[in-house]
Each structure stands twice: as C-alpha cells, then as structure tokens.
Design a protein around this motif. Structure first.
Motif, short mmCIF file in Angstrom:
data_model
loop_
_atom_site.label_atom_id
_atom_site.label_comp_id
_atom_site.label_asym_id
_atom_site.label_seq_id
_atom_site.Cartn_x
_atom_site.Cartn_y
_atom_site.Cartn_z
N ARG A 1 -65.66 -50.16 -6.20
CA ARG A 1 -64.84 -51.28 -6.68
C ARG A 1 -63.40 -51.19 -6.20
N SER A 2 -62.98 -49.98 -5.79
CA SER A 2 -61.59 -49.78 -5.34
C SER A 2 -61.23 -50.70 -4.18
N VAL A 3 -62.26 -51.18 -3.46
CA VAL A 3 -61.95 -52.03 -2.30
C VAL A 3 -61.09 -53.23 -2.70
N ALA B 1 -60.62 -40.63 0.80
CA ALA B 1 -61.28 -41.85 1.29
C ALA B 1 -62.71 -42.05 0.81
N ALA B 2 -63.31 -41.03 0.16
CA ALA B 2 -64.72 -41.16 -0.26
C ALA B 2 -64.84 -42.05 -1.50
N PRO B 3 -65.90 -42.80 -1.65
CA PRO B 3 -67.08 -42.90 -0.77
C PRO B 3 -66.86 -43.76 0.47
N GLY B 4 -65.74 -44.49 0.55
CA GLY B 4 -65.45 -45.16 1.83
C GLY B 4 -65.23 -46.65 1.80
N SER B 5 -65.01 -47.23 0.62
CA SER B 5 -64.87 -48.70 0.59
C SER B 5 -63.58 -49.17 1.29
N TRP B 6 -62.51 -48.40 1.19
CA TRP B 6 -61.28 -48.79 1.89
C TRP B 6 -61.51 -48.73 3.40
N GLY C 1 -60.53 -41.08 7.94
CA GLY C 1 -60.65 -40.91 6.49
C GLY C 1 -60.92 -39.46 6.13
N LEU C 2 -60.09 -38.89 5.25
CA LEU C 2 -60.24 -37.49 4.85
C LEU C 2 -60.54 -37.41 3.36
N ASP C 3 -61.43 -36.51 3.00
CA ASP C 3 -61.75 -36.33 1.57
C ASP C 3 -62.40 -34.95 1.39
N LEU C 4 -62.35 -34.46 0.16
CA LEU C 4 -63.06 -33.22 -0.17
C LEU C 4 -64.57 -33.44 -0.07
N GLN C 5 -64.97 -34.70 -0.24
CA GLN C 5 -66.40 -35.01 -0.20
C GLN C 5 -66.77 -35.66 1.13
N GLU C 6 -68.00 -35.41 1.55
CA GLU C 6 -68.47 -36.02 2.79
C GLU C 6 -68.59 -37.54 2.62
N CYS D 1 -61.98 -32.61 4.25
CA CYS D 1 -60.68 -31.96 4.43
C CYS D 1 -59.90 -32.01 3.12
N ASP D 2 -59.32 -30.87 2.74
CA ASP D 2 -58.43 -30.85 1.57
C ASP D 2 -57.05 -31.27 2.06
N ILE D 3 -56.55 -32.38 1.57
CA ILE D 3 -55.28 -32.89 2.09
C ILE D 3 -54.10 -32.04 1.62
N LEU D 4 -54.36 -31.10 0.69
CA LEU D 4 -53.29 -30.18 0.29
C LEU D 4 -53.10 -29.08 1.34
N ASN D 5 -53.94 -29.09 2.37
CA ASN D 5 -53.81 -28.12 3.48
C ASN D 5 -53.28 -28.86 4.72
N SER E 1 -53.36 -43.91 0.56
CA SER E 1 -53.85 -42.86 -0.32
C SER E 1 -54.32 -43.44 -1.64
N ASP E 2 -55.61 -43.28 -1.88
CA ASP E 2 -56.20 -43.64 -3.16
C ASP E 2 -56.63 -42.35 -3.87
N LEU E 3 -55.96 -41.25 -3.48
CA LEU E 3 -56.32 -39.92 -4.00
C LEU E 3 -56.28 -39.91 -5.53
N ALA E 4 -57.28 -39.28 -6.11
CA ALA E 4 -57.30 -39.13 -7.56
C ALA E 4 -57.75 -37.71 -7.87
N PRO E 5 -57.01 -37.00 -8.73
CA PRO E 5 -57.43 -35.64 -9.07
C PRO E 5 -58.64 -35.67 -9.99
N GLU F 1 -48.79 -34.08 -7.68
CA GLU F 1 -48.97 -33.03 -6.66
C GLU F 1 -49.63 -33.61 -5.40
N LEU F 2 -50.66 -34.43 -5.63
CA LEU F 2 -51.33 -35.06 -4.48
C LEU F 2 -50.37 -36.00 -3.74
N CYS F 3 -49.59 -36.75 -4.52
CA CYS F 3 -48.64 -37.70 -3.90
C CYS F 3 -47.53 -36.97 -3.14
C1 LIG Z 1 -60.77 -43.01 -6.25
S1 LIG Z 1 -61.51 -42.02 -5.02
C2 LIG Z 1 -61.13 -42.88 -3.54
C3 LIG Z 1 -61.95 -44.14 -3.35
C4 LIG Z 1 -61.79 -44.71 -1.96
N1 LIG Z 1 -60.49 -45.33 -1.78
C5 LIG Z 1 -62.82 -45.76 -1.66
O1 LIG Z 1 -62.47 -46.92 -1.56
O2 LIG Z 1 -64.00 -45.44 -1.52
C6 LIG Z 1 -60.42 -40.63 -4.95
C7 LIG Z 1 -60.84 -39.55 -3.98
O3 LIG Z 1 -59.80 -38.57 -3.86
C8 LIG Z 1 -60.44 -37.39 -3.41
N2 LIG Z 1 -59.56 -36.21 -3.51
C9 LIG Z 1 -58.99 -35.67 -4.61
N3 LIG Z 1 -58.27 -34.57 -4.29
C10 LIG Z 1 -58.37 -34.42 -2.94
C11 LIG Z 1 -57.83 -33.49 -2.00
N4 LIG Z 1 -57.06 -32.47 -2.39
N5 LIG Z 1 -58.11 -33.65 -0.68
C12 LIG Z 1 -58.92 -34.68 -0.28
N6 LIG Z 1 -59.44 -35.60 -1.11
C13 LIG Z 1 -59.19 -35.48 -2.43
C14 LIG Z 1 -61.67 -37.29 -4.31
O4 LIG Z 1 -62.64 -36.45 -3.75
C15 LIG Z 1 -62.10 -38.77 -4.38
O5 LIG Z 1 -63.14 -39.04 -3.47
#
Ligand SMILES: C[S@@+](CC[C@H](N)C(=O)[O-])C[C@H]1O[C@@H](n2cnc3c(N)ncnc32)[C@H](O)[C@@H]1O
Length: 195
Positions: A23-25, A49-54, A69-74, A87-91, A112-116, A131-133
């Motif tokens: 729904r974030s799209v 960026a996961a799951p990838g709607s943006w 698109g980088l994310d902790l999840q594939e 990829c962990d964007i904190l690195n 960045s739609d990053l969410a902890p 911290e993410l921001c």
């Molecule tokens: C709300 S979701 C993003 C939804 C995405 N914009 C979309 O449209 O599909 C937030 C994402 O931030 C990622 N995330 C949180 N901390 C992260 C980190 N340190 N490095 C990379 N991704 C991270 C989470 O794994 C999660 O997939």
C-alpha cells in the motif's frame, strides 16, 4: 483449502487490485504528484525498498533511467531498469560498493521509506527511525547530485525537531508532509528536501 488473503483496508485492496506489492506505493504517488520527483532517465537510490512497490512505480516512470533498491530483505525481481540488493543501509561501505557496482558516482533522487522493527515503546521506535534517517542524510550528502532531492520517512517524536534542524543545514529547501495513505493515528511524516 486455505482461504486466499484479502487485505482489509482500502489502500491495501487498491494496491492488490493494481498489482502493487504494498500500500506504500500510494504514499510515493501522492508525493510525486505534489513535488514532481521522478522523471525519465533518472538514477534513483531507494533505501528500505522491500517488498518493492516504490520500485514498481519508479520503474514505470524512469524508462531508460535506473533504480537501485536496498533492503535487509530480498526483493523479488521487478524490471530490467531496477537492481535490488540485500544491504544494511547502516553500513555505508556496503552501500558505496553497491553504487560502485553500477558505476554510479551520484544519484538524482534518494528515496527512503525505511522503517525500523518497532518495539511498541514510542521513544525507542522514534529514536530508531531517526537513526535510520541520520544514515540516509549521510548517504545523501555523499551521493546526491547538486540539484537532487531526498525524500525520507520519519516518525514524529522527541528527537524530531533536532533532526529536522540538522537536515536543514545541508538541505535548506525542506517540506514536512503527511500523506493520505498513512495509517490513521500514524506518527509518520515525509521530509522532502533539496539544496
Ligand atoms: C515500510 S517498508 C518499505 C516499503 C517499500 N517502500 C515498498 O514500497 O515496498 C520498510 C523497509 O525498511 C527496511 N529496513 C529497515 N531497516 C533497514 C536497514 N538498516 N537497512 C536496510 N533496510 C532496512 C525493512 O526491511 C523494510 O522492508
């Protein structure tokens, strides 16, 4: 037989109907309508960026541009003009390596739609969001083109004002925006800024 998953809110239902993964799209669509963020040919860095709607949405608008698109999840494959990496964007070293792998020195737009992972404890969750921001801000200072734009999600709370002041130092043209597709009572806002 297991029942098919039917989302119970109107944004998720609309996303499913239109073939988007989340729904974030609709948050990005609204921001794009208001600020004209995405143009053909752009190089876009999408953090969290996961799951990838943006990425699905940007891929349709950039044509011969490219999005990373980088994310902790594939993230399952999207389109030829999109690269995704775990990829962990904190690195920052790892993020730099991913940009280098594409031959990129800079980008036109950082999203960045990053969410902890939320703990349920308001102050801790807000601090993690900041911290993410902070990491997004550092990456944007390093890789964003002179006239580029940064869009980042952040939770309002105790550290919010201080963070916004730090952003303004580097990106003085700044707007704080709420979007219709955010959940009711959500404390999330989007910061849209440029130099
Ligand atoms: C709300 S979701 C993003 C939804 C995405 N914009 C979309 O449209 O599909 C937030 C994402 O931030 C990622 N995330 C949180 N901390 C992260 C980190 N340190 N490095 C990379 N991704 C991270 C989470 O794994 C999660 O997939």
């Amino acid at each position: 037989m297991p029942k098919p998953y039917i989302p119970n809110d109107k944004w998720s239902q609309r996303a499913a109907k239109e073939g988007y993964r989340a729904r974030s799209v609709f948050k990005l669509m609204e921001l794009d309508e208001r600020f004209h963020l995405i143009e053909p040919g752009m190089r876009i860095l999408d953090l969290g960026a996961a799951p990838g709607s943006w990425l699905q949405y940007t891929s349709k608008k950039i044509f011969d541009g490219h999005a990373l698109g980088l994310d902790l999840q594939e993230i399952a494959k999207i389109a030829p003009n999109v690269t995704t990496r775990v990829c962990d964007i904190l690195n920052p070293v790892k993020v730099g390596e991913e940009l280098n792998a594409l031959g990129w020195k800079d980008v036109d737009l950082v999203l960045s739609d990053l969410a902890p992972n939320t703990s349920g404890i308001k102050d801790i969750d807000q601090w993690r969001s900041v911290e993410l921001c902070e990491a997004v801000l550092t990456l944007a200072q390093r890789y964003l083109k002179r006239r580029g734009t940064v869009v980042m999600k952040i939770f309002r709370g105790r550290d919010f004002d201080a963070f916004i002041q730090r952003v303004r130092v580097h990106f003085p043209v700044l707007k704080i925006v709420t979007v219709k597709a955010s959940r009711d009572r959500s404390r999330e806002v989007y910061v849209v800024c440029s130099r």
